[in-house]
Structures are given as structure tokens and as C-alpha cells.
Design a protein around this motif. Structure first.
Motif, PDB file in Angstrom:
ATOM      1  N   THR A   1     -10.646  28.889   8.788  1.00 36.20           N
ATOM      2  CA  THR A   1     -11.377  27.863   9.537  1.00 36.20           C
ATOM      3  C   THR A   1     -11.483  26.547   8.770  1.00 36.20           C
ATOM      4  OG1 THR A   1     -13.454  28.752   8.666  1.00 36.20           O
ATOM      5  CG2 THR A   1     -12.719  29.567  10.821  1.00 36.20           C
ATOM      6  N   LYS A   2     -11.315  26.607   7.471  1.00 39.06           N
ATOM      7  CA  LYS A   2     -11.353  25.406   6.646  1.00 39.06           C
ATOM      8  C   LYS A   2     -10.303  25.539   5.549  1.00 39.06           C
ATOM      9  CE  LYS A   2     -14.461  22.462   3.931  1.00 39.06           C
ATOM     10  NZ  LYS A   2     -15.852  22.305   3.399  1.00 39.06           N
ATOM     11  N   GLY A   3      -9.471  24.517   5.398  1.00 34.62           N
ATOM     12  CA  GLY A   3      -8.427  24.556   4.381  1.00 34.62           C
ATOM     13  C   GLY A   3      -7.074  24.975   4.911  1.00 34.62           C
ATOM     14  N   ALA A   4      -6.914  25.051   6.253  1.00 32.76           N
ATOM     15  CA  ALA A   4      -5.632  25.479   6.824  1.00 32.76           C
ATOM     16  C   ALA A   4      -4.505  24.527   6.429  1.00 32.76           C
ATOM     17  CB  ALA A   4      -5.743  25.571   8.344  1.00 32.76           C
ATOM     18  N   TYR A   5      -4.831  23.233   6.276  1.00 38.68           N
ATOM     19  CA  TYR A   5      -3.792  22.268   5.909  1.00 38.68           C
ATOM     20  C   TYR A   5      -3.187  22.603   4.545  1.00 38.68           C
ATOM     21  CZ  TYR A   5      -1.623  17.903   4.417  1.00 38.68           C
ATOM     22  OH  TYR A   5      -0.731  16.985   3.942  1.00 38.68           O
ATOM     23  N   TYR A   6      -4.029  23.061   3.615  1.00 41.94           N
ATOM     24  CA  TYR A   6      -3.528  23.404   2.286  1.00 41.94           C
ATOM     25  C   TYR A   6      -2.627  24.635   2.334  1.00 41.94           C
ATOM     26  CZ  TYR A   6      -7.027  20.086   0.662  1.00 41.94           C
ATOM     27  OH  TYR A   6      -7.771  18.958   0.459  1.00 41.94           O
ATOM     28  N   VAL A   7      -2.940  25.574   3.235  1.00 42.06           N
ATOM     29  CA  VAL A   7      -2.071  26.744   3.393  1.00 42.06           C
ATOM     30  C   VAL A   7      -0.713  26.304   3.921  1.00 42.06           C
ATOM     31  CG1 VAL A   7      -1.807  28.997   4.490  1.00 42.06           C
ATOM     32  CG2 VAL A   7      -4.078  28.208   3.806  1.00 42.06           C
ATOM     33  N   LEU A   8      -0.733  25.354   4.876  1.00 44.72           N
ATOM     34  CA  LEU A   8       0.532  24.829   5.387  1.00 44.72           C
ATOM     35  C   LEU A   8       1.313  24.132   4.275  1.00 44.72           C
ATOM     36  CD1 LEU A   8       2.459  24.113   7.707  1.00 44.72           C
ATOM     37  CD2 LEU A   8       1.047  22.101   8.152  1.00 44.72           C
ATOM     38  N   ALA A   9       0.627  23.326   3.476  1.00 42.42           N
ATOM     39  CA  ALA A   9       1.298  22.641   2.369  1.00 42.42           C
ATOM     40  C   ALA A   9       1.880  23.641   1.391  1.00 42.42           C
ATOM     41  CB  ALA A   9       0.312  21.716   1.657  1.00 42.42           C
ATOM     42  N   GLN A  10       1.179  24.747   1.152  1.00 45.65           N
ATOM     43  CA  GLN A  10       1.678  25.787   0.247  1.00 45.65           C
ATOM     44  C   GLN A  10       2.951  26.413   0.792  1.00 45.65           C
ATOM     45  OE1 GLN A  10       0.998  26.593  -2.640  1.00 45.65           O
ATOM     46  NE2 GLN A  10       1.737  28.679  -2.980  1.00 45.65           N
ATOM     47  N   SER A  11       2.994  26.577   2.124  1.00 43.15           N
ATOM     48  CA  SER A  11       4.183  27.162   2.730  1.00 43.15           C
ATOM     49  C   SER A  11       5.396  26.253   2.567  1.00 43.15           C
ATOM     50  CB  SER A  11       3.937  27.452   4.208  1.00 43.15           C
ATOM     51  OG  SER A  11       3.912  26.250   4.954  1.00 43.15           O
ATOM     52  N   LYS A  12       5.147  24.954   2.435  1.00 36.72           N
ATOM     53  CA  LYS A  12       6.246  24.002   2.263  1.00 36.72           C
ATOM     54  C   LYS A  12       6.666  23.878   0.803  1.00 36.72           C
ATOM     55  CE  LYS A  12       6.336  22.886   6.612  1.00 36.72           C
ATOM     56  NZ  LYS A  12       7.474  23.372   7.432  1.00 36.72           N
ATOM     57  N   ALA A  13       5.690  24.009  -0.083  1.00 32.74           N
ATOM     58  CA  ALA A  13       5.970  23.784  -1.501  1.00 32.74           C
ATOM     59  C   ALA A  13       6.380  25.048  -2.233  1.00 32.74           C
ATOM     60  CB  ALA A  13       4.728  23.202  -2.178  1.00 32.74           C
ATOM     61  N   GLY A  14       6.136  26.227  -1.659  1.00 29.51           N
ATOM     62  CA  GLY A  14       6.442  27.468  -2.353  1.00 29.51           C
ATOM     63  C   GLY A  14       5.211  28.001  -3.035  1.00 29.51           C
TER      64      GLY A  14
END
Length: 397
Positions: A378-391
Motif C-alpha cells: 500500500t505504500k512504497g510500490a514505486y520502489y518495488v517497481l524501480a527494484q524490478s527495473k534495476a535488479g
């Protein structure tokens, strides 16, 4: 010679071109390999350690229900019906004594003694009552004696009639004095010569909060003076002003959500109960009354509120707006797929269909059923997406 040189130049160019092509192919293969490495977390899941999740402030939760349909804005206050107010007055004039140290805002229970009113006239009233009681007893005995004589043909009719009349007069006086003493708060059934008092209690007529105090010890109180005002919040309700252009949309039974700015941003619930029949020419509004549901805000008389009157009862499942991400034509959320003993969590994408947005929340529906007890980011989903892009970041030690 000239032709030989041309041949050498052409051969050298061909060699250089071949080398350049081979280098580009090698670089392309290397770039593709790196892209495969970067996209690998998307294919096999994204993982974050407990420390990483704490650092980015990641939070998880579930769906909540909320109204995102149409509403009418209104403002007003928390009000009370006329019977929720009461004035404390002395039932007889006298001097205030034994006043409890109440202050405005204190809560009183019905029947509690607030203070006492002293007056020597109270002593005389009780004395008269006890005298009338004794005299009535004698007259009843005399009446019974005359009745016995009359029945035995030894009495006189007129004497019996006089005895009955005198008893009736004393009975009326006795009953009248008893009612007066009961009204003053003196229990006549327990009254004896030794219990005669010069004071009467000042009693709280209802349970509620003190809003005004107009008395103190030693003060002379008239029977008509208001010594204290009490307000009961048992029937606290909403009094909202709805503009002329919106009143046609308001119906009894519509739900209300309201906020009290003075005490924070907590949302409270209510329901339209009465729609006023008078139009205020100055404010161009109509008064709408509402019942309160569930938790009630702390009571403060005439406390200002902001409200929304919902135009229908439709509710939808919502998430915080930041929990729903969009990439291309796809909208999605992240679910916690698993956790290990060290707190490391793996995440997976889950497609959603976004709906209306209201006050930081967004309505969502699902193409596939949401797993039972799903743990949604519910909070921090953007960082999970960024992690998926960066490895994946390596575990911290």
C-alpha cells in the motif's frame, strides 16, 4: 602502380569494415546479456530484505471499502434538540450553601445534589405539616367516635357532620403541605420533629454537561433565577446547511460523512433524518438534520463541521492511490508472494482495473480473483517497481 595502390586501399577498407561489424555484433550481444540480467527479477520475482523495506518505508495491507460516488458538500454544526437543554433553578428563594466546586464542562448525573438552599421558612412549612398531621389524626378519631354514637342512636346528626367537615378541612391542609414539601425536595414520609431542616437540596434535573454557572456560596437565589445550565449530548445530531441548488438531490436516509476541523481529520458517519421546510434568504440554504452513527466526536456546543452527503449507497473496494501503478496500458499492484524467516519478502505484480479517485483513494477491480488474505503493497510500490527495473540488491550483512 596506381591500380595496385587502389587495390590495397579497397582491401584495407574491407578488412576495417569487417572488424567494425564484428565489434558492433559483440557489443550488441553484451548489451542484450545485460538487459536479460536486468529483466531477470521481473521474470523470477522481486525480493527485498527487511532492512531495505524499512529504509524505503514500505507498508502492506488489504482492501478497504469507501464511497466514491457523487456527493453534496455541506457545512454546519453539531446541534441538540430543545429538550436537551435544562436550567437549574431554586424551587424556593434562599441562601446558597454547600455548593460543590463544579466548573463549566463538568458532567453531572441526574439527581445529584449540586448545592443547598437555606431559608427559615422551610422550618415553618415542616412544622405546619407535622401539626396538620397530628390534628388530622385526632379529627379522624373524633369522627369515628361520632359515627359510632350516631349508629347507636345516641349521637346527633349535626355533630357528626361537623366532625366530618373538620376532618376534611384538615386532610386538605395536610395533603397540600405534603405536596409543597415534596416539591421542595423534603421527603415527608420520613419527616419527624427531630428531622426538620432549614435547607433543601438543589438537584440536577437531567444528566449532561455544565455550560453555565451563575451561583456561589452565600448568594441569595430567587426562585426564578437560572443558577446553572446543563446540556445533554444523548441526542447530539448534525445541523447542516445545504445550498439551494443541491437541496433537490437530498433524500432522507442518505449517508453522511463529516469531519470536525477543530479536533482533527478523523471521519465520522451519519444519516440524513430530517430535511427542513424553511429557506434562508440570506445564506440561500436549507437546514438538513442528520443522526449520528458509530463513534461520536467529543461534545462541544456549536462545534463547526464539514460534511459530504452521499447521493447513493454504492460502495467500492479501494486502495491508497499510490498503491496502483501504471506501465504502458497495464495498471497493477504488488502482492507479497512469500517471506522467509529473516524477513526477506518476494513480490509479484497483479493486474487491476482502476476506477474513480477520491481523497487519495482509488477504486479497483480485478481481472482475476485476488488471492485470499492477499498482502498488498500500500505504500512504497514505486520502489518495488524501480527494484524490478534495476535488479535485485544483494542482501545486506
Amino acid at each position: 602502380m596506381t591500380n595496385y595502390i587502389k587495390y590495397l586501399l579497397l582491401a584495407s577498407g574491407a578488412i576495417l569494415t569487417a572488424c567494425s561489424t564484428e565489434k558492433k555484433e559483440t557489443e550488441t550481444e553484451g548489451l542484450n546479456t545485460e538487459l536479460e540480467k536486468v529483466s531477470e527479477p521481473v521474470q523470477h520475482g522481486i525480493a527485498l530484505t527487511a532492512i531495505q523495506m524499512k529504509t524505503i518505508g514500505l507498508e502492506t495491507g488489504g482492501l478497504t471499502s469507501m464511497k466514491v460516488n457523487g456527493f453534496v458538500k455541506a457545512s454546519g454544526m453539531l446541534g441538540l434538540p430543545p429538550n436537551a437543554y435544562s436550567s437549574v433553578t431554586a424551587k424556593a428563594a434562599g441562601i446558597i450553601k454547600g455548593n460543590n466546586k463544579y466548573v463549566e464542562g463538568n458532567y453531572l448525573k441526574k439527581g445529584v445534589v449540586i448545592a443547598y438552599i437555606e431559608n427559615p421558612d422551610f422550618i415553618i412549612k415542616q412544622q405546619e405539616y407535622l401539626e396538620a398531621k397530628a390534628q388530622l389524626k385526632l379529627k379522624e378519631q373524633e369522627k369515628e367516635r361520632q359515627q359510632s354514637l350516631f349508629d347507636a342512636a345516641a349521637g346527633v346528626t349535626k355533630t357528626l357532620e361537623n366532625a366530618e367537615a373538620e376532618r376534611a378541612v384538615l386532610e386538605a391542609k395536610f395533603m397540600s403541605l405534603g405536596k409543597q414539601l415534596s416539591y421542595l425536595g423534603i421527603p415527608v414520609e420520613k419527616l419527624t420533629p427531630s428531622s426538620i431542616s432549614q435547607r433543601i437540596p438543589l438537584i440536577a434535573p437531567m444528566s449532561g454537561y455544565i455550560t453555565k454557572i451563575n451561583m456561589h456560596n452565600g448568594m441569595y437565589a430567587d426562585a426564578t433565577a437560572s443558577l446553572m445550565e446543563i446540556v445533554a449530548d444523548d441526542h447530539l445530531h448534525l445541523e447542516l446547511d445545504v445550498f439551494e441548488k443541491d437541496i433537490a438531490s437530498i433524500k432522507v436516509g442518505q449517508e453522511i460523512s463529516y469531519y470536525v476541523p477543530a479536533i482533527g481529520n478523523k471521519k465520522y458517519e451519519g444519516e440524513v433524518s430530517v430535511i427542513g421546510k424553511e429557506f434562508d434568504q440570506e445564506t440561500k440554504t436549507v437546514r438538513v438534520h442528520g443522526h449520528l452513527h458509530g463513534d461520536k466526536p467529543p461534545f462541544l456546543k456549536d462545534l463547526f463541521i464539514n460534511a459530504k452527503i452521499w447521493l447513493n449507497d454504492m460502495t467500492v473496494e479501494v486502495l491508497p492511490e499510490e498503491a496502483v501503478l501504471k506501465e504502458g496500458n497495464e495498471s497493477f499492484i504488488y502482492l507479497v508472494a512469500s517471506r522467509n524467516e529473516e524477513g526477506k519478502a518476494e513480490f509479484k505484480r497483479f493486474s487491476v482495473v482502476p476506477g474513480a479517485v477520491n481523497e487519495g483513494s482509488i477504486a479497483v477491480s480485478f481481472i482475476e480473483p485476488l488471492p485470499e488474505n492477499a498482502e498488498i503493497v500500500t505504500k512504497g510500490a514505486y520502489y518495488v517497481l524501480a527494484q524490478s527495473k534495476a535488479g535485485e540488491i544483494g542482501d545486506e550483512h
